[in-house]
Design a protein around this motif. Structure first.
Motif, mmCIF file in Angstrom:
data_model
loop_
_atom_site.group_PDB
_atom_site.id
_atom_site.type_symbol
_atom_site.label_atom_id
_atom_site.label_comp_id
_atom_site.label_asym_id
_atom_site.label_seq_id
_atom_site.Cartn_x
_atom_site.Cartn_y
_atom_site.Cartn_z
ATOM 1 N N ASN A 9 0.803 -1.060 0.093
ATOM 2 C CA ASN A 9 -0.131 -0.008 -0.211
ATOM 3 C C ASN A 9 0.731 1.350 0.065
ATOM 4 O O ASN A 9 2.073 1.185 0.187
ATOM 5 C CB ASN A 9 -0.866 0.072 1.197
ATOM 6 N N ARG A 10 0.415 2.393 -0.224
ATOM 7 C CA ARG A 10 0.984 3.573 -0.188
ATOM 8 C C ARG A 10 1.640 4.060 0.806
ATOM 9 O O ARG A 10 2.844 4.645 0.834
ATOM 10 C CB ARG A 10 -0.068 4.952 -0.765
ATOM 11 N N VAL A 65 15.830 -7.687 3.544
ATOM 12 C CA VAL A 65 14.712 -8.535 3.284
ATOM 13 C C VAL A 65 14.432 -8.511 1.741
ATOM 14 O O VAL A 65 13.869 -7.437 1.353
ATOM 15 C CB VAL A 65 13.584 -8.159 4.045
ATOM 16 N N PRO A 66 15.079 -9.432 0.975
ATOM 17 C CA PRO A 66 14.669 -9.038 -0.424
ATOM 18 C C PRO A 66 13.459 -9.005 -1.140
ATOM 19 O O PRO A 66 13.044 -8.529 -1.778
ATOM 20 C CB PRO A 66 15.369 -10.187 -1.033
ATOM 21 N N GLU A 67 12.594 -10.010 -0.200
ATOM 22 C CA GLU A 67 11.136 -9.810 -0.612
ATOM 23 C C GLU A 67 10.512 -8.229 -0.540
ATOM 24 O O GLU A 67 9.500 -7.825 -1.335
ATOM 25 C CB GLU A 67 10.148 -10.645 0.434
ATOM 26 N N THR A 68 10.911 -7.453 0.569
ATOM 27 C CA THR A 68 10.512 -6.095 0.696
ATOM 28 C C THR A 68 10.881 -5.433 -0.603
ATOM 29 O O THR A 68 10.117 -4.456 -1.184
ATOM 30 C CB THR A 68 10.768 -5.658 2.009
ATOM 31 N N VAL A 69 12.027 -5.466 -0.931
ATOM 32 C CA VAL A 69 12.908 -4.766 -1.953
ATOM 33 C C VAL A 69 12.080 -5.245 -3.208
ATOM 34 O O VAL A 69 11.566 -4.106 -4.149
ATOM 35 C CB VAL A 69 14.266 -5.053 -2.021
ATOM 36 N N ARG A 117 8.224 -3.557 -7.539
ATOM 37 C CA ARG A 117 6.973 -3.542 -8.335
ATOM 38 C C ARG A 117 5.994 -2.687 -7.984
ATOM 39 O O ARG A 117 5.133 -2.182 -9.287
ATOM 40 C CB ARG A 117 6.330 -4.926 -8.104
ATOM 41 N N ALA A 118 5.786 -2.247 -6.875
ATOM 42 C CA ALA A 118 4.946 -0.973 -6.627
ATOM 43 C C ALA A 118 5.114 0.334 -7.229
ATOM 44 O O ALA A 118 4.504 0.747 -7.789
ATOM 45 C CB ALA A 118 4.824 -0.840 -5.283
#
Length: 87
Positions: free
Chosen positions: A2-3, A74-78, A83-84
């Motif tokens: 989210n934003r 945390v690569p998932e966050t990056v 993508r966002a």
């Protein structure tokens, strides 16, 4: 993502010192506070402050190993952040 999360990550990475710390952690895989202090030439209190902000943004996670606390990216966050931004 989210934003609000996008803004939190953006603000965390907007600080030059935090960005350098995050890049160092990402490059090395994991680092403890002492290693970051030595590498970046900032005080332990400053490093702790920056690590807290990076952690709250979900960019790093901390794990205890013996007497040391290691920070790792945390690569998932990056990936989600990237993508966002691309949308």
């Amino acid at each position: 993502m989210n934003r609000s999360q996008i803004e939190k990550i953006s603000k965390a990475l907007a600080d030059e010192t935090r960005l350098r710390i995050f890049e160092s952690i990402s490059h090395r895989g994991h680092m403890n506070c002492g290693e970051i202090v030595t590498l970046r030439g900032v005080t332990p209190a400053t490093v702790s402050h920056h690590l807290k902000i990076l952690s709250e943004a979900g960019l790093i996670r901390c794990r205890r190993q013996g007497q040391f606390v290691y920070s790792e990216a945390v690569p998932e966050t990056v990936e989600k952040f990237t993508r966002a931004l691309a949308k």
